[in-house]
Design an enzyme around this catalytic site. Sequence first.
Site, PDB file in Angstrom:
ATOM      1  N   LYS A 171      97.344 -62.584  52.818  1.00 25.03           N
ATOM      2  CA  LYS A 171      97.935 -63.891  52.525  1.00 25.03           C
ATOM      3  C   LYS A 171      98.112 -64.667  53.829  1.00 25.03           C
ATOM      4  O   LYS A 171      97.739 -65.829  53.930  1.00 25.03           O
ATOM      5  CB  LYS A 171      99.281 -63.686  51.816  1.00 25.03           C
ATOM      6  CG  LYS A 171     100.006 -64.958  51.489  1.00 25.03           C
ATOM      7  CD  LYS A 171     101.257 -64.667  50.662  1.00 25.03           C
ATOM      8  CE  LYS A 171     102.113 -65.911  50.534  1.00 25.03           C
ATOM      9  NZ  LYS A 171     103.327 -65.674  49.739  1.00 25.03           N
TER      10      LYS A 171
ATOM     11  N   GLU B 143      97.713 -54.554  60.770  1.00 24.44           N
ATOM     12  CA  GLU B 143      96.940 -53.426  60.213  1.00 24.44           C
ATOM     13  C   GLU B 143      95.628 -53.937  59.625  1.00 24.44           C
ATOM     14  O   GLU B 143      94.545 -53.402  59.879  1.00 24.44           O
ATOM     15  CB  GLU B 143      97.739 -52.732  59.093  1.00 24.44           C
ATOM     16  CG  GLU B 143      99.010 -52.048  59.535  1.00 24.44           C
ATOM     17  CD  GLU B 143     100.226 -52.977  59.487  1.00 24.44           C
ATOM     18  OE1 GLU B 143     100.068 -54.198  59.711  1.00 24.44           O
ATOM     19  OE2 GLU B 143     101.333 -52.476  59.240  1.00 24.44           O
TER      20      GLU B 143
ATOM     21  N   GLY C  20     103.142 -61.836  47.684  1.00 26.90           N
ATOM     22  CA  GLY C  20     102.140 -60.779  47.861  1.00 26.90           C
ATOM     23  C   GLY C  20     102.093 -59.799  46.697  1.00 26.90           C
ATOM     24  O   GLY C  20     101.039 -59.526  46.124  1.00 26.90           O
ATOM     25  N   ARG C  21     103.272 -59.281  46.318  1.00 26.04           N
ATOM     26  CA  ARG C  21     103.294 -58.260  45.270  1.00 26.04           C
ATOM     27  C   ARG C  21     103.077 -58.841  43.880  1.00 26.04           C
ATOM     28  O   ARG C  21     103.003 -58.098  42.897  1.00 26.04           O
ATOM     29  CB  ARG C  21     104.604 -57.469  45.345  1.00 26.04           C
ATOM     30  CG  ARG C  21     105.849 -58.329  45.307  1.00 26.04           C
ATOM     31  CD  ARG C  21     107.077 -57.577  45.795  1.00 26.04           C
ATOM     32  NE  ARG C  21     108.252 -58.433  45.924  1.00 26.04           N
ATOM     33  CZ  ARG C  21     108.512 -59.194  46.980  1.00 26.04           C
ATOM     34  NH1 ARG C  21     107.657 -59.228  47.989  1.00 26.04           N
ATOM     35  NH2 ARG C  21     109.608 -59.937  47.038  1.00 26.04           N
TER      36      ARG C  21
ATOM     37  N   GLU D 142     110.710 -53.936  46.651  1.00 25.93           N
ATOM     38  CA  GLU D 142     110.584 -55.053  47.590  1.00 25.93           C
ATOM     39  C   GLU D 142     111.226 -56.312  47.004  1.00 25.93           C
ATOM     40  O   GLU D 142     111.683 -57.189  47.747  1.00 25.93           O
ATOM     41  CB  GLU D 142     109.107 -55.304  47.908  1.00 25.93           C
ATOM     42  CG  GLU D 142     108.875 -55.771  49.326  1.00 25.93           C
ATOM     43  CD  GLU D 142     107.409 -55.720  49.723  1.00 25.93           C
ATOM     44  OE1 GLU D 142     107.041 -54.798  50.454  1.00 25.93           O
ATOM     45  OE2 GLU D 142     106.658 -56.594  49.296  1.00 25.93           O
TER      46      GLU D 142
ATOM     47  N   HIS E 173     105.150 -30.345  35.780  1.00 22.12           N
ATOM     48  CA  HIS E 173     104.949 -29.065  36.468  1.00 22.12           C
ATOM     49  C   HIS E 173     105.450 -29.136  37.911  1.00 22.12           C
ATOM     50  O   HIS E 173     105.081 -28.294  38.730  1.00 22.12           O
ATOM     51  CB  HIS E 173     103.463 -28.687  36.428  1.00 22.12           C
ATOM     52  CG  HIS E 173     102.991 -28.459  35.030  1.00 22.12           C
ATOM     53  ND1 HIS E 173     102.989 -27.225  34.440  1.00 22.12           N
ATOM     54  CD2 HIS E 173     102.580 -29.341  34.078  1.00 22.12           C
ATOM     55  CE1 HIS E 173     102.564 -27.342  33.189  1.00 22.12           C
ATOM     56  NE2 HIS E 173     102.312 -28.619  32.942  1.00 22.12           N
TER      57      HIS E 173
ATOM     58  N   LYS F 135     107.233 -55.801  60.942  1.00 23.59           N
ATOM     59  CA  LYS F 135     106.031 -56.390  61.535  1.00 23.59           C
ATOM     60  C   LYS F 135     106.324 -56.820  62.970  1.00 23.59           C
ATOM     61  O   LYS F 135     105.528 -56.609  63.873  1.00 23.59           O
ATOM     62  CB  LYS F 135     105.528 -57.585  60.702  1.00 23.59           C
ATOM     63  CG  LYS F 135     104.882 -57.200  59.353  1.00 23.59           C
ATOM     64  CD  LYS F 135     104.283 -58.398  58.613  1.00 23.59           C
ATOM     65  CE  LYS F 135     103.663 -58.012  57.271  1.00 23.59           C
ATOM     66  NZ  LYS F 135     103.053 -59.092  56.518  1.00 23.59           N
TER      67      LYS F 135
END
Length: 553
Positions: A206, A212, A267-268, A353, A384, A512
């Site tokens: 965005k 990264e 973003g999400r 978030e 399990h 960041k």
Amino acid sequence: MSQLTELPSWKALWSHFTRARDWHMRALFEADPQRAEKFWLEQSGLRLDYSKNRITHQTMTLLLQLAREAGVPERIRAMFAGERINTTEQRAAFHIALRNRSGQPMGIDGEDVMPRVLGVLERMARFSDAVRNGEWLGYTQQPITDIVNIGIGGSDLGSLMVCEALKAHAHPRLNMHFVSNVDSSQLKETLRRVHAETTLFIIESKTFTTHETLTNAHTAREWFVHRARDPAAVARHFVAVSTNRKAVGEFGIDPANMFEFWDWVGGRYSLWSAIGLPIMLYIGEKNFLDLLSGAHSMDQHFRDAPLESNLPVVLGLLGVWYINFFGAGSHVIAPYDQYLHRLPAFIQQLDMESNGKRTTLDGRLVDYETAPIIWGETGINGQHAFFQLLHQGTHISPIDFIASLDGRGSLPGHHEILMANMFAQSEAFMRGRNADEVRAELQAQGLDQAAIEHLLPYKVFDGNRPSNTLLLERLDPFCLGALVALYEHKIFVQGVVWNINSFDQWGVELGKQLAHTILAELEGRSPPQAHDASTQRLIQLYLQSNRGPRAGA
Ligand code: G6Q
């Protein structure tokens, strides 16, 4: 004292809770044969059974009153009106416009955003068609076989989760790869499996400043140019998705190869935008539009349905009941569907978030709990592994069981086992197993009295552990779109009750910034800074361990 804890419904809920905490769901089911029908909702290809919760009709009445007093209806209206409900960033949260399939305008400050939304969708469709039907060729005139999406967080998880979920709809020639981690092993392993001639890289960010992502993108481009031996070939193999046209140009991607979205898309919440390009490439335009339609159908329901039959509202309020009254600090997402294996991670980001906040809209610290810790795994594997704690541990963690009803695409015998387990778990969590039942079972196995009494305390399950069961008609793009929108809106409802902004993420921003300072030290660009003794020591150790030539250099 905050406003929330002063609301009449909040106080009424506390007094109701002093009785409710002692109820056992077994007794609630025995007392009301209609319970399963009463606490049942259907919408947009989804069915919700919420009868296995520690609630009665009165609990729901009070929770719905809380929603009204907290202003949920007004906030829903504000969201759909394009108001700047993300107050700390002065933006609308208008992801609902991205999937508006009604043909009606949707505006922010009186400006209809739909022409721009539909324009980008059309460009995405043209591009995906060209790649999918083999018209878009790489620098050696071969069609694309592999797509590498480079992005992180909201620019990764949504597309990754949906591509995994809808794999059954994928184009047979296309392999999808997602690279998010700046740890080079992920990129290295991905590049080992693809060929430059037939690979398309999508750089998704965005802001187009995320370290990264840009590091991975630069490395991928170097790898590519080294093989293609022609920087001009980048244009056939690199596209970008961003809101930052300038930075995309500076990176060296032709703006003609950039797909745009806008600052009113968090973003999400962005998989519905051009960030969903990998999805459209993988499953095609029609399926992508069906995904949008499913979400749109849930949006309309959320906007129009009365609160008591409004799925996101009901789910959100049930969460509030456990978090704020029972003190449940976590919530489990357990899909009984391998295709949904990334759904827990996706909802974890979406919820934590969005609502992992402690400052109210009026700048005060909350004096109540907000978002729970979301965790989970495919349910059958969880059984399990960690379900032991859910059954007999000391924490109460409500569970969402999610599965599709239609098992006809499954290999013979498999779906029945899967669903039998899911139904059995939800029953076991609700009923538990009391001492009389354990005794009877052990007696039937022929154990003597002393052995029975010895084992008894270990084999008793209290039960009374709440769960929701969400059934999709089938796992198709429409139902998945509705499911994701359901969780988005559920989270929004909770944010409104807690009076927090679900759409900012200052915690992400701080991380960041801080990494930049230390990176300069690790790279020797800056002298040691004043850190605490622990951080100082860790930095020194790292620097000592990395003196000398690099492995493989
Ligand atoms: C999502 C968050 C965060 C963000 C990533 C990537 O809501 O803001 O997960 O998506 O940090 O950011 P960019 O898309 O700007 O690279």
